[in-house]
Design a protein around this motif. Sequence first.
Motif, PDB file in Angstrom:
ATOM      1  N   VAL A 152     -27.324 -11.707 -39.321  1.00 34.58           N
ATOM      2  CA  VAL A 152     -25.919 -11.950 -39.625  1.00 34.58           C
ATOM      3  C   VAL A 152     -25.643 -11.434 -41.035  1.00 34.58           C
ATOM      4  CG1 VAL A 152     -24.132 -13.701 -39.891  1.00 34.58           C
ATOM      5  CG2 VAL A 152     -25.911 -13.986 -38.147  1.00 34.58           C
ATOM      6  N   ASP A 204     -18.096 -11.517 -36.696  1.00 35.30           N
ATOM      7  CA  ASP A 204     -17.854 -12.505 -37.742  1.00 35.30           C
ATOM      8  C   ASP A 204     -18.504 -13.806 -37.307  1.00 35.30           C
ATOM      9  OD1 ASP A 204     -16.943 -14.302 -39.601  1.00 35.30           O
ATOM     10  OD2 ASP A 204     -14.805 -13.878 -39.301  1.00 35.30           O
ATOM     11  N   VAL A 205     -19.535 -14.240 -38.008  1.00 36.54           N
ATOM     12  CA  VAL A 205     -20.286 -15.430 -37.611  1.00 36.54           C
ATOM     13  C   VAL A 205     -19.433 -16.686 -37.627  1.00 36.54           C
ATOM     14  CG1 VAL A 205     -21.091 -15.970 -39.957  1.00 36.54           C
ATOM     15  CG2 VAL A 205     -22.474 -16.660 -37.980  1.00 36.54           C
ATOM     16  N   ALA A 206     -18.332 -16.666 -38.354  1.00 38.43           N
ATOM     17  CA  ALA A 206     -17.470 -17.844 -38.440  1.00 38.43           C
ATOM     18  C   ALA A 206     -16.270 -17.761 -37.507  1.00 38.43           C
ATOM     19  CB  ALA A 206     -16.992 -18.039 -39.878  1.00 38.43           C
ATOM     20  N   PHE A 230     -24.425 -16.567 -46.069  1.00 36.86           N
ATOM     21  CA  PHE A 230     -23.700 -17.835 -45.930  1.00 36.86           C
ATOM     22  C   PHE A 230     -22.842 -18.099 -47.167  1.00 36.86           C
ATOM     23  CE2 PHE A 230     -23.447 -22.421 -44.752  1.00 36.86           C
ATOM     24  CZ  PHE A 230     -23.143 -22.251 -43.409  1.00 36.86           C
ATOM     25  N   LEU A 233     -19.109 -17.060 -47.177  1.00 38.65           N
ATOM     26  CA  LEU A 233     -18.125 -17.814 -46.396  1.00 38.65           C
ATOM     27  C   LEU A 233     -17.484 -18.890 -47.254  1.00 38.65           C
ATOM     28  CD1 LEU A 233     -20.246 -18.395 -43.147  1.00 38.65           C
ATOM     29  CD2 LEU A 233     -18.661 -16.507 -43.632  1.00 38.65           C
ATOM     30  N   GLN A 237     -15.378 -22.513 -43.483  1.00 40.26           N
ATOM     31  CA  GLN A 237     -15.952 -21.708 -42.407  1.00 40.26           C
ATOM     32  C   GLN A 237     -17.372 -22.140 -42.025  1.00 40.26           C
ATOM     33  OE1 GLN A 237     -15.222 -17.889 -44.580  1.00 40.26           O
ATOM     34  NE2 GLN A 237     -14.289 -17.218 -42.665  1.00 40.26           N
ATOM     35  N   TRP A 238     -17.981 -22.986 -42.815  1.00 43.28           N
ATOM     36  CA  TRP A 238     -19.388 -23.323 -42.593  1.00 43.28           C
ATOM     37  C   TRP A 238     -19.619 -23.945 -41.215  1.00 43.28           C
ATOM     38  CZ3 TRP A 238     -20.185 -26.238 -47.884  1.00 43.28           C
ATOM     39  CH2 TRP A 238     -20.178 -25.287 -48.924  1.00 43.28           C
ATOM     40  N   ALA A 241     -19.526 -21.498 -38.364  1.00 41.35           N
ATOM     41  CA  ALA A 241     -20.670 -20.591 -38.438  1.00 41.35           C
ATOM     42  C   ALA A 241     -21.935 -21.271 -37.914  1.00 41.35           C
ATOM     43  CB  ALA A 241     -20.874 -20.121 -39.876  1.00 41.35           C
ATOM     44  N   ASN A 244     -21.788 -21.484 -34.125  1.00 44.23           N
ATOM     45  CA  ASN A 244     -22.050 -20.200 -33.480  1.00 44.23           C
ATOM     46  C   ASN A 244     -23.533 -19.836 -33.522  1.00 44.23           C
ATOM     47  OD1 ASN A 244     -19.309 -20.086 -33.043  1.00 44.23           O
ATOM     48  ND2 ASN A 244     -18.901 -18.497 -34.565  1.00 44.23           N
TER      49      ASN A 244
END
Length: 399
Positions: A152, A204-206, A230, A233, A237-238, A241, A244
């Motif tokens: 990521v 987008d991981v978030a 991380f 972000l 957004q944590w 994320a 996901n």
Amino acid sequence: MTSLPSLSASSLTPPTTPPSAEEIALDLQAPPTPPHRSHTPLHNLKRSDPFQFGSRYLSQEDDVYEFNAWDHVSPPAAHTAHAETQYTTQRASPVSAFDKKRFYADPAKWWNKFYANNTSNFFKNRKWLQQEFPILSALTSAAHGPAVVLEVGAGAGNTAFPIIAANQNPHLHIHATDFSPKAIDLIRANPAYNPQHMSAKIWDVASPSQPLPLGLAANSVDVVLLIFIFSALSPEQWAQAVRNVYGVLKAGGEVCFRDYGRGDLAQVRFKKGRYLEENFYVRGDGTRVYFFEEEELRGIWGVEGVVGRRERIGSVEEVESASGEEKSEATVGTEIGKQREMQSLEEERIAFEIVSLGADRRLLVNRQKQLKMYRCWMQGRFRKPTSPSPSETGDKNAS
């Protein structure tokens, strides 16, 4: 004439034999160099299980300017006090509301500009990854078998390409993702890009609307790499994320995590007009960075976890008990169908097992300018539990 006393042979001292060249050399040798002060790389390799972050310890007898770096060095009280003064100054002059809105609106835009300006030469290849995370050595071994790695925030490939270069597993595949289209273009244009073992895609991981990268199913990944991503972000957004990442990992799969820690030199150096939120800043190029504390990360990934949302289909008994009356199978089927259409959701807490988590504190030294620079990085391994959650167990029993 007085005669001299006679001397017996036993009373005579034998002549001293001169020392050999070898004996002289041994006497002149300095005491052995302690391993932590040796310039031999063998004595300063990092160990990873558990994290030890190097073995060059700084003692009072050492010359701090003899080496460029020392491990396990916490900053002195004077430096900590200076850092707190800096944080107070930063809070007093935050980013304007107008600019804050710009930096939060489209983070990918700023990273696109970053990679357009810096191409693939800004970051060094992270050749230390397998040393820090032994699980990567296992996955890339010839005898391992099929293995799927998701990176990521792959950027220009400074993490993925060193893994591919050391890979001996014909069945390894790395999915390199980034929310910057320019970064993905750089990976695909790299001569080392091999579609047999690697694929690069925008993700987008978030993202709440795209919880999985293209080409990957839920519960399909062995290892997720989160290396200095991380922190890009925003705190809001944590949770998404983590959801996901949890969803894409297999049961027993691991997250390899490394990022900035609170008190790092980069945080202390921020000037006025860069403060967004507590421990969260914007750089001059518009990219954002957060500085974490250990207990904070334990709360995000482990102890407290995040609240996930999952589809929940009621059983016959649940449908009947909700109405308080016995219903026919047809009626129950209709009710369950409505639940599916409405996607009745319940909350469940998502928490990883914290395999290891710690602060890598290092003192970097500029020997020419006699400067000391205190760095702090957080590093961890988080494992998705192998046993199902209570709510998942309940669903299976109900079905």
